[in-house]
Design a protein around this motif. Structure first.
Motif, PDB file in Angstrom:
ATOM      1  N   ASN A 100      31.218 -38.657  50.232  1.00 38.38           N
ATOM      2  CA  ASN A 100      31.960 -39.693  50.958  1.00 38.38           C
ATOM      3  C   ASN A 100      31.934 -39.447  52.465  1.00 38.38           C
ATOM      4  O   ASN A 100      31.798 -40.385  53.253  1.00 38.38           O
ATOM      5  CB  ASN A 100      33.411 -39.728  50.477  1.00 38.38           C
ATOM      6  CG  ASN A 100      33.569 -40.515  49.189  1.00 38.38           C
ATOM      7  OD1 ASN A 100      32.690 -41.300  48.822  1.00 38.38           O
ATOM      8  ND2 ASN A 100      34.672 -40.311  48.489  1.00 38.38           N
ATOM      9  N   ALA A 101      32.083 -38.186  52.851  1.00 37.94           N
ATOM     10  CA  ALA A 101      32.103 -37.883  54.288  1.00 37.94           C
ATOM     11  C   ALA A 101      30.775 -38.271  54.932  1.00 37.94           C
ATOM     12  O   ALA A 101      30.733 -38.855  56.018  1.00 37.94           O
ATOM     13  CB  ALA A 101      32.395 -36.400  54.508  1.00 37.94           C
ATOM     14  N   LYS A 102      29.696 -37.935  54.274  1.00 37.01           N
ATOM     15  CA  LYS A 102      28.378 -38.269  54.822  1.00 37.01           C
ATOM     16  C   LYS A 102      28.198 -39.792  54.887  1.00 37.01           C
ATOM     17  O   LYS A 102      27.681 -40.330  55.871  1.00 37.01           O
ATOM     18  CB  LYS A 102      27.267 -37.653  53.959  1.00 37.01           C
ATOM     19  CG  LYS A 102      27.121 -36.136  54.144  1.00 37.01           C
ATOM     20  CD  LYS A 102      26.075 -35.589  53.183  1.00 37.01           C
ATOM     21  CE  LYS A 102      26.044 -34.071  53.185  1.00 37.01           C
ATOM     22  NZ  LYS A 102      25.393 -33.500  54.374  1.00 37.01           N
ATOM     23  N   ALA A 103      28.640 -40.479  53.818  1.00 33.51           N
ATOM     24  CA  ALA A 103      28.506 -41.938  53.792  1.00 33.51           C
ATOM     25  C   ALA A 103      29.361 -42.571  54.893  1.00 33.51           C
ATOM     26  O   ALA A 103      28.933 -43.514  55.575  1.00 33.51           O
ATOM     27  CB  ALA A 103      28.933 -42.463  52.424  1.00 33.51           C
ATOM     28  N   PHE A 104      30.562 -42.019  55.078  1.00 38.35           N
ATOM     29  CA  PHE A 104      31.485 -42.532  56.096  1.00 38.35           C
ATOM     30  C   PHE A 104      30.865 -42.350  57.484  1.00 38.35           C
ATOM     31  O   PHE A 104      30.839 -43.271  58.309  1.00 38.35           O
ATOM     32  CB  PHE A 104      32.799 -41.759  55.969  1.00 38.35           C
ATOM     33  CG  PHE A 104      33.960 -42.334  56.738  1.00 38.35           C
ATOM     34  CD1 PHE A 104      34.073 -43.696  56.995  1.00 38.35           C
ATOM     35  CD2 PHE A 104      34.982 -41.486  57.194  1.00 38.35           C
ATOM     36  CE1 PHE A 104      35.161 -44.210  57.690  1.00 38.35           C
ATOM     37  CE2 PHE A 104      36.071 -41.991  57.889  1.00 38.35           C
ATOM     38  CZ  PHE A 104      36.159 -43.350  58.141  1.00 38.35           C
ATOM     39  N   ALA A 105      30.324 -41.152  57.726  1.00 41.22           N
ATOM     40  CA  ALA A 105      29.707 -40.859  59.022  1.00 41.22           C
ATOM     41  C   ALA A 105      28.553 -41.811  59.296  1.00 41.22           C
ATOM     42  O   ALA A 105      28.428 -42.377  60.394  1.00 41.22           O
ATOM     43  CB  ALA A 105      29.226 -39.408  59.042  1.00 41.22           C
ATOM     44  N   LYS A 106      27.717 -41.996  58.294  1.00 42.45           N
ATOM     45  CA  LYS A 106      26.540 -42.854  58.463  1.00 42.45           C
ATOM     46  C   LYS A 106      26.987 -44.297  58.757  1.00 42.45           C
ATOM     47  O   LYS A 106      26.460 -44.964  59.660  1.00 42.45           O
ATOM     48  CB  LYS A 106      25.714 -42.797  57.170  1.00 42.45           C
ATOM     49  CG  LYS A 106      24.418 -43.550  57.204  1.00 42.45           C
ATOM     50  CD  LYS A 106      23.512 -43.091  56.048  1.00 42.45           C
ATOM     51  CE  LYS A 106      22.309 -44.003  55.877  1.00 42.45           C
ATOM     52  NZ  LYS A 106      22.569 -45.138  54.971  1.00 42.45           N
ATOM     53  N   ALA A 107      27.979 -44.765  58.006  1.00 39.00           N
ATOM     54  CA  ALA A 107      28.443 -46.136  58.195  1.00 39.00           C
ATOM     55  C   ALA A 107      29.100 -46.323  59.560  1.00 39.00           C
ATOM     56  O   ALA A 107      28.924 -47.355  60.214  1.00 39.00           O
ATOM     57  CB  ALA A 107      29.422 -46.500  57.081  1.00 39.00           C
ATOM     58  N   VAL A 123      38.136 -37.265  54.848  1.00 28.61           N
ATOM     59  CA  VAL A 123      38.018 -38.200  53.718  1.00 28.61           C
ATOM     60  C   VAL A 123      38.722 -37.695  52.458  1.00 28.61           C
ATOM     61  O   VAL A 123      38.752 -38.398  51.443  1.00 28.61           O
ATOM     62  CB  VAL A 123      36.535 -38.483  53.360  1.00 28.61           C
ATOM     63  CG1 VAL A 123      35.801 -39.082  54.565  1.00 28.61           C
ATOM     64  CG2 VAL A 123      35.825 -37.223  52.873  1.00 28.61           C
ATOM     65  N   SER A 124      39.286 -36.461  52.491  1.00 30.80           N
ATOM     66  CA  SER A 124      39.718 -35.873  51.223  1.00 30.80           C
ATOM     67  C   SER A 124      40.866 -36.629  50.554  1.00 30.80           C
ATOM     68  O   SER A 124      40.823 -36.862  49.356  1.00 30.80           O
ATOM     69  CB  SER A 124      40.065 -34.396  51.416  1.00 30.80           C
ATOM     70  OG  SER A 124      40.610 -34.181  52.673  1.00 30.80           O
ATOM     71  N   GLU A 125      41.882 -37.023  51.347  1.00 37.01           N
ATOM     72  CA  GLU A 125      43.028 -37.667  50.698  1.00 37.01           C
ATOM     73  C   GLU A 125      42.620 -39.002  50.066  1.00 37.01           C
ATOM     74  O   GLU A 125      42.993 -39.296  48.933  1.00 37.01           O
ATOM     75  CB  GLU A 125      44.174 -37.865  51.702  1.00 37.01           C
ATOM     76  CG  GLU A 125      45.409 -38.467  51.041  1.00 37.01           C
ATOM     77  CD  GLU A 125      46.650 -38.468  51.933  1.00 37.01           C
ATOM     78  OE1 GLU A 125      46.665 -37.714  52.932  1.00 37.01           O
ATOM     79  OE2 GLU A 125      47.583 -39.213  51.628  1.00 37.01           O
ATOM     80  N   MET A 126      41.849 -39.793  50.790  1.00 34.41           N
ATOM     81  CA  MET A 126      41.479 -41.089  50.226  1.00 34.41           C
ATOM     82  C   MET A 126      40.471 -40.939  49.087  1.00 34.41           C
ATOM     83  O   MET A 126      40.461 -41.742  48.158  1.00 34.41           O
ATOM     84  CB  MET A 126      40.957 -42.033  51.324  1.00 34.41           C
ATOM     85  CG  MET A 126      41.972 -42.387  52.399  1.00 34.41           C
ATOM     86  SD  MET A 126      43.690 -42.565  51.853  1.00 34.41           S
ATOM     87  CE  MET A 126      43.599 -43.991  50.787  1.00 34.41           C
ATOM     88  N   THR A 127      39.663 -39.883  49.146  1.00 33.16           N
ATOM     89  CA  THR A 127      38.770 -39.612  48.020  1.00 33.16           C
ATOM     90  C   THR A 127      39.608 -39.371  46.765  1.00 33.16           C
ATOM     91  O   THR A 127      39.281 -39.822  45.669  1.00 33.16           O
ATOM     92  CB  THR A 127      37.900 -38.380  48.320  1.00 33.16           C
ATOM     93  OG1 THR A 127      37.086 -38.665  49.454  1.00 33.16           O
ATOM     94  CG2 THR A 127      37.008 -38.023  47.129  1.00 33.16           C
TER      95      THR A 127
END
Lengths: 125, 885
Positions: free
Chosen positions: B746-753, B819-823
Motif C-alpha cells: 500500500n505504501a508503494k502504491a500510495f507513493a506512486k499515486a 499507511v498502517s492504520e488505514m491498511t
C-alpha cells in the motif's frame, strides 16, 4: 532633489515659508535625505519662544540624532503633532510635513533663495 | 588624511546610488536609496546582500597551525571539524578582547580567520608578534577573495539556484561547503551558514575577486537586495550580536572590558586541557568564576566581572543612543553601548501559521554595559538628552530558533489568559463525555488517519485495556536466592503474572530473539532503560568512582530523520559523555547518501566507525523509508573485531519485523527497542528485545536491562495495557504476514499515486519511494504546517515534517504519511490511489474534498487483522456486558 522657489532656506537645512505673517518651518529635502529614515522627533510646545538659530527641536534617524535650528525668532503658534507618531512623513514629503508655525519677531539675515541654497549644498560636498 | 580603502564591490555600491561613509578606514555603503528601515525589513522577510569584503580574511597554515590558534584565541580549535565554523575571540593577557573572530575550516590544512575591518591591521600585528616559536604561515587574502553576506528567509533558495540546484550547506548553523557556480564557468564559491543578522537562514559566501561583481548582480537578479552598514547594525542589535568597539574592547572611559562581559563568551571561551597555557587564560578563568557566580544570582564577588553587557529596551518614546547613562533605583549603573530605533514587521496568525504583513512598527533597543547585579527583567531608566526615560532589561530582543523567520519578542507582551478550573464540575463532566464521543467518532469514523506513529487498537485490545488489571500493581523481580525465580511483591497478581509470561513468550517469537523486557511503558522508556543499563554495565567493575557515560555513540541526526528518543537533546541526554577534547557530546551521526539523504551511506559509515570507535550504534528513525543497514555494519564490526553494541530503535517499524521488511536480530542487532502502537497493534507501551543466551558472558548486560526496567524505570508497569498488549501480539503473530505485506504494498502504491497526481514524493523511485509504511511528500519550504492544517479541515490527519534539507519543525516543508492504520481498516492499493488524488486536489488546488474523504472512510470502518469469528464476538459482547463497559 527638489527645492521649491517660494521657500527660503537656512545653512542648517531648514526651510521657511511666510503665510499671513506666520512662518511655517520644516526640514529640507537635502536634510531628510542626509538623515535617512527619520524615526523620532521632539517638537516644542505652543507658546515656546526661540531666537534665531536656537535649537527648537531634534530629529532622530536610525543613524543619529540631529538638532534643528530655528530659521527665525519668535513664538510657536502651532505644532504638527501628526509627526510625533509618523515622523517618516518628513522623508516622504519634506515640504508638506511642516514642523512648527511661528509668529516671527526677529528675522534671520542670512536665509537663502532656492538657487542660492542649491549652490550652497554643492559647495559643502 | 589617509585615503579610504575600497572593497571589490565599490563600483556596485556607487552605481546603486548608495550613501558611502568612512567605516574603520573603509569607504562603505551605509544605506541604499530604499533606506535602512526598508533594508532591515527586507532582510527579515526575504533576503539581503551585505558587502562584507572590508572584513579581514587571514589564512593560517603550516604544521603548528592548530597549536598556534589554540594559543592565541579563546576557543577550542580542536572542536572545529573540517567543514565547520567557530566563533572565537582574540584575547590579550588581561582577558580583554582585541577582536572577535570567526574561524572557518573549509579545508584540512588551513584555517580562515575572519577579523573586523577596523581591527585587521591590529590583529595582524598581534598575530605576527605571537607567532614566534610556531611553525605557521599567516597570509592576508582579503584582496583575492570578496565576501558577501546573503541573509534572510529566501537566501537558501537563491544560493541553491546560484550553485546549480544543490543544497548550499547542511541546514545547521556553522556548517560549511565548497561549491561552484555553473553560470560563471564553475567559479568556486565557499559557503558558510553563518552571519551577523541573527537570521536563522543566512550565509556568508566567499568568491574570487574576478567574479564577485557578477555574483553580486546574479544574486540581485534572483531577488536579493543590497543592504548597507545601517541595516547591518540594526539587524545585529536586534539579534544580540556584540560589535567590537562597543560591546567588546575598551569601555567609554578607556578601561578594558572583560571578555566574559559578553554573553557569547560562554560559547567562545574554552579551558580544554589541550589548549595549554593560552593568552589571557588566568584572567579569563577568574572572569568565568565570577560569571558563574553572577549567573547564580550571587554578587558577593564581582571584581573580575564588575559589569556585563545586557540587552536593553526603551519602554516609552525616544531613541536609545550609545553613551546614554543607565540608572537603577536612582543609582547610575552603566551606559548604553549601542542603541537605535529598529523596525519590525507585524505578523498575522498564530505560532507556526504566522505570516509577515506589510505593516511595520519600530522600537528602540540596544545593549548596555551595566553593573553585574543588573539582571533580566530589571526596570531601569536611561538619560536621553537630559530626560530620564523608562527602560527594561529583556531576556533578548528576538528568537531565531523558529525558522524560516526571526521572531521578534516585544517586552510588554500580554500572555493569553490561562484556562481556569471548571466552576460547575457536574456540567463539565457531562460535557467532557459529549466532546470525547464527538472526537472518538470523528477520528474513528470520519477521518482518514495517516499519522505513521499511530494505530487504532482492535475491540479485543480495547476491552482488555479497561479491565481490572489497569487498577493494580504487580511489582516483581528475578531473585538469585531462589534460582532466579520471579518473586511478586503483592497478592492478587497470579493472573497478571501468567499474562506477563505469555506476553514474553509471544514477544520473543515475534521479535526473533531470546529475551524480552515488556515492563517499559513507552518506546522512549525502552531506550532510556537500555542506555541506563549500558552505563551501569560499563561501570560494573568499580562502583567507587563517578560512573562514566557512553561515548562515542553513532546515531541518525534528527534532521535526517533520527528519533528524539535517541538524541542528545532527548532520551540520550543523561547518558552521552562529553568528549573532553571537543567539549561536545560524544555523539556522531551516520553519513547519508548525497543523492538520497533518507539512506545511510554504508561506506562512509565504516570510515566514521574507524575514526570514532563507537561503543554504541543506534539505528532507527522516525522518518524512515528503508530498512537500516544493520547486516552490513555488523559484518564490518565483526571483521574488525569490534564489540560495539548495535541497538535498533524500531519504534516506527516494530510491526513490520519479518519477511516484508527486516529481521533485526538475524541481521545482527544486540538490542531492539520499540513502541507497540505505531505499526504494531497497540496499546501504547514499549518493549526491549535482547539476544543473549543465559550462558553468554554478556548475559549480565541483559540482566542489567531487566533491573533498569524494574526498579530502574517503573514501579507500576501499567498492567491494563500489558494485558491488552498480549492480545495485540496474538493478533500480530497470527496475521503479520498478510498485514505486513499489505502495508508495504500500500505504501508503494500510495507513493506512486501521489507522484502521478503531481506531488513531490521523496525517496528513491527505484525503491518504489518507500520500503516501510511511510511516504514523505514535499509541499514547499515552510508550507508543511499550513498544508497539514488544510488536510485536517478535510478530515485527512497527518503530520508536517522537516526534510533532511530543512532547519527544523518550524520550517517543515513536507508531510509524513503512514499507511498502517488505514491498511488495518482494509484500505487497498486502489483506495490509496483514490486518496492520493483527493489529497493532490486539496494540496495543489485547495479543493474541498471533505465529503469524498468521509465517503472513502465510511466504506472502511471494520478493523482487519484481528480475531473476529462469531465465538470471539460473543465472548467480547459477554465480557463488555459483565464488566460494565
Amino acid at each position: 532633489m527638489n527645492f521649491p522657489k517660494e521657500l527660503k532656506y537656512s545653512k542648517t537645512h531648514e526651510w521657511l515659508k511666510m503665510e499671513d505673517g506666520v512662518a511655517v518651518i520644516g526640514l529640507t529635502d537635502f536634510a531628510q535625505d542626509e538623515l535617512g529614515d527619520i524615526v523620532f522627533i521632539n517638537l516644542p510646545e505652543e507658546g515656546d519662544e526661540f531666537g534665531v538659530d536656537d535649537v527648537f527641536a531634534d530629529v532622530e534617524s536610525v543613524k543619529a540624532v540631529s538638532d534643528i535650528n530655528s530659521p527665525a525668532g519668535g513664538s510657536i503658534t502651532a505644532v504638527n503633532e501628526e509627526l510625533l507618531d509618523a515622523p517618516e512623513k518628513i522623508n516622504e514629503a519634506p515640504y508638506e510635513a511642516w514642523l512648527v508655525k511661528m509668529e516671527v519677531s526677529e528675522e534671520a539675515d542670512d536665509l537663502m533663495s532656492a538657487e542660492e541654497y542649491e549652490a550652497f549644498i554643492e559647495s559643502e560636498k | 588624511m589617509e585615503e579610504l580603502k575600497r572593497t571589490q564591490l565599490y563600483d556596485r555600491h556607487i552605481s546603486a546610488d548608495a550613501k558611502m561613509v568612512d567605516f574603520g578606514g573603509w569607504e562603505m555603503p551605509i544605506q541604499y536609496p530604499t533606506g535602512i528601515i526598508a533594508e532591515h525589513l527586507y532582510t527579515r522577510r526575504y533576503c539581503s546582500l551585505f558587502d562584507v569584503s572590508h572584513m579581514g580574511r587571514l589564512i593560517v597554515s603550516g604544521p603548528d597551525r592548530k597549536a598556534f590558534l589554540q594559543h592565541v584565541v579563546t576557543s577550542n580549535v580542536d572542536a572545529l571539524d573540517v567543514g565547520m565554523a567557530q566563533y572565537s575571540i582574540l584575547p590579550d593577557e588581561d582577558g580583554c578582547g582585541i577582536d572577535d573572530l570567526y574561524i572557518y575550516r573549509f579545508e584540512e590544512d588551513r584555517y580562515v580567520v575572519i577579523a573586523n575591518a577596523a581591527n585587521t591591521d591590529k590583529d595582524w600585528d598581534h598575530l605576527m608578534k605571537m607567532k614566534e616559536g610556531f611553525d605557521v604561515t599567516i597570509e592576508n587574502v582579503s584582496k583575492d577573495w570578496a565576501a558577501i553576506a546573503v541573509q534572510g528567509p529566501t537566501s537558501k533558495d537563491i544560493l541553491r539556484d546560484l550553485i546549480g540546484g544543490k543544497q548550499p550547506t547542511e541546514p545547521i548553523r556553522n556548517y560549511l561547503n565548497i561549491a561552484t557556480i555553473p553560470a560563471l564557468d564553475d567559479a568556486p564559491v565557499y559557503l558558510a551558514k553563518t552571519g551577523y543578522t541573527g537570521e536563522p537562514i543566512g550565509y556568508e559566501i566567499y568568491v574570487p575577486t574576478e567574479v564577485c561583481g557578477k555574483v553580486w548582480d546574479m544574486l540581485i537578479e534572483m531577488g536579493a537586495r543590497p543592504a548597507g552598514l545601517g541595516a547591518r547594525d540594526t539587524t545585529r542589535l536586534e539579534a544580540g550580536m556584540p560589535l567590537h568597539g562597543h560591546e567588546m574592547g575598551l569601555d567609554k572611559d578607556g578601561n578594558k572590558m572583560p571578555i566574559y562581559a559578553v554573553p557569547l563568551a560562554k560559547f567562545a571561551v574554552s579551558f580544554a586541557p589541550q589548549k595549554g597555557d593560552f593568552i589571557g587564560k588566568e584572567a579569563l578563568a577568574a572572569q568565568k568564576a565570577a560569571f558563574l557566580r553572577i549567573n547564580n544570582h550571587d554578587f558577593s564577588d564581582c571584581a573580575a566581572l564588575p559589569r556585563r553587557i545586557q540587552p536593553i529596551v526603551l519602554l516609552g518614546k525616544g531613541v536609545l543612543r550609545a553613551g546614554c547613562s543607565v540608572f537603577k533605583d536612582g543609582r547610575e549603573v552603566g551606559y548604553v553601548t549601542s542603541g537605535t530605533m529598529v523596525p519590525y514587521s507585524l505578523m498575522d496568525g498564530e505560532t507556526l501559521f504566522q505570516k509577515v504583513t506589510e505593516e511595520s512598527q519600530k522600537r528602540s533597543i540596544g545593549f548596555c554595559y551595566v553593573d553585574s547585579d543588573v539582571e533580566t527583567d530589571d526596570q531601569v531608566e536611561v538619560d536621553i538628552r537630559g530626560k530620564k526615560l523608562a527602560a527594561a532589561i529583556p531576556e533578548c530582543h528576538m528568537k531565531n530558533d523558529a525558522p524560516p523567520y526571526v521572531r521578534v519578542l516585544l517586552y510588554e507582551h500580554e500572555d493569553e489568559e490561562e484556562q481556569q478550573a471548571a466552576a460547575d464540575r457536574g456540567a463539565a463532566a457531562k460535557s467532557l463525555f459529549k466532546e470525547a464521543l464527538e472526537n472518538h467518532l470523528w477520528r474513528q469514523e470520519a477521518c482518514i488517519n495517516l499519522i505513521p506513529s499511530e494505530m487504532s487498537a482492535s475491540r479485543a485490545v480495547r476491552l482488555l485495556e479497561c479491565s481490572d488489571p489497569s487498577f493494580r500493581y504487580a511489582e516483581h523481580r528475578k531473585t538469585a536466592a531462589f534460582y532466579d525465580e520471579e518473586v511478586f511483591y503483592y497478592q492478587g497478581t497470579k493472573f497478571i503474572g501468567r499474562v506477563e509470561e505469555a506476553l514474553m513468550a509471544e514477544m520473543k517469537q515475534y521479535l526473533g530473539c531470546k529475551e524480552v523486557e515488556t515492563r517499559v511503558t513507552s518506546g522512549q522508556m525502552a531506550n532510556t532503560c537500555v542506555f541506563s543499563a549500558l552505563v551501569d554495565y560499563k561501570n560494573r567493575l568499580d562502583r567507587k568512582v563517578e560512573p562514566k557515560r557512553l561515548g562515542y555513540i553513532l546515531n541518525n541526526h534528527i534532521i535526517k530523520g533520527g528519533h528524539l528518543s535517541a538524541q542528545p537533546m532527548g532520551a540520550l541526554k543523561d547518558f552521552a559523555a562529553i568528549d573532553p577534547v571537543t567539549e561536545k557530546r560524544a555523539v556522531v551521526n551516520f553519513p547519508v547518501m548525497e543523492n538520497d539523504p533518507y539512506c545511510i551511506d554504508v561506506e562512509e559509515t565504516k570510515k566514521v566507525i574507524e575514526e570514532y570507535d563507537p561503543e554504541l550504534i543506534i539505528f532507527g528513525k522516525s522518518m524512515v523509508l528503508y530498512p537500516e543497514p544493520v547486516k552490513e555494519i555488523r559484518e564490518f564490526l565483526d571483521a574488525q573485531g569490534r564489540d560495539t553494541i548495535i541497538m535498533y530503535d524500531m519504534a516506527h517499524v516494530l510491526g513490520l519485523i519479518g519477511d516484508h521488511f527486516q529481521k533485526p536480530f538475524e541481521d545482527g542487532a544486540d538490542f531492539v527497542t520499540g513502541s507497540t502502537h505505531k505499526t504494531f497493534f497497540g496499546p501504547q507501551r514499549g518493549v526491549v528485545g535482547g539476544n543473549w543466551d543465559k550462558d553468554d558472558k554478556k548475559y549480565d548486560l541483559w540482566e542489567t536491562v531487566q533491573s533498569r526496567a524494574f526498579p530502574g524505570s517503573t514501579s507500576n508497569h501499567h498492567l491494563g495495557t500489558q494485558l491488552a498488549l498480549l492480545m495485540a501480539v496474538y493478533e500480530m503473530n497470527e496475521y503479520k504476514d498478510a498485514y505486513q505485506k499489505a502495508v508495504v504494498t500500500n505504501a508503494k502504491a500510495f507513493a506512486k499515486a501521489l507522484k502521478e497526481a503531481g506531488l513531490n514524493v521523496q525517496g528513491d523511485p527505484a525503491k518504489g519511494y518507500t520500503q516501510t509504511h511511510q511516504v514523505i511528500v514535499s509541499v514547499g519550504y515552510g508550507e508543511g504546517p499550513e498544508v497539514a492544517e488544510r488536510l485536517e479541515q478535510n478530515n485527512i490527519i497527518c503530520n508536517y515534517q522537516a526534510t533532511p534539507e530543512e532547519e527544523g519543525f518550524t520550517a517543515s516543508g513536507a508531510l509524513r504519511l503512514g499507511v498502517s492504520e488505514m491498511t488495518r481498516f482494509g484500505f487497498t492499493e486502489k483506495d490509496f490511489a483514490k486518496l492520493a488524488d483527493l489529497m493532490a486536489s486539496c494540496i495543489l488546488h485547495g479543493t474541498d474534498v471533505k465529503a469524498e474523504v468521509k465517503a472513502l472512510r465510511d466504506a472502511h470502518l471494520d478493523m482487519q487483522y484481528c480475531f473476529q469469528d462469531k465465538d470471539m464476538v460473543d465472548i467480547m459482547d459477554a465480557f463488555a456486558k459483565k464488566t460494565g463497559l
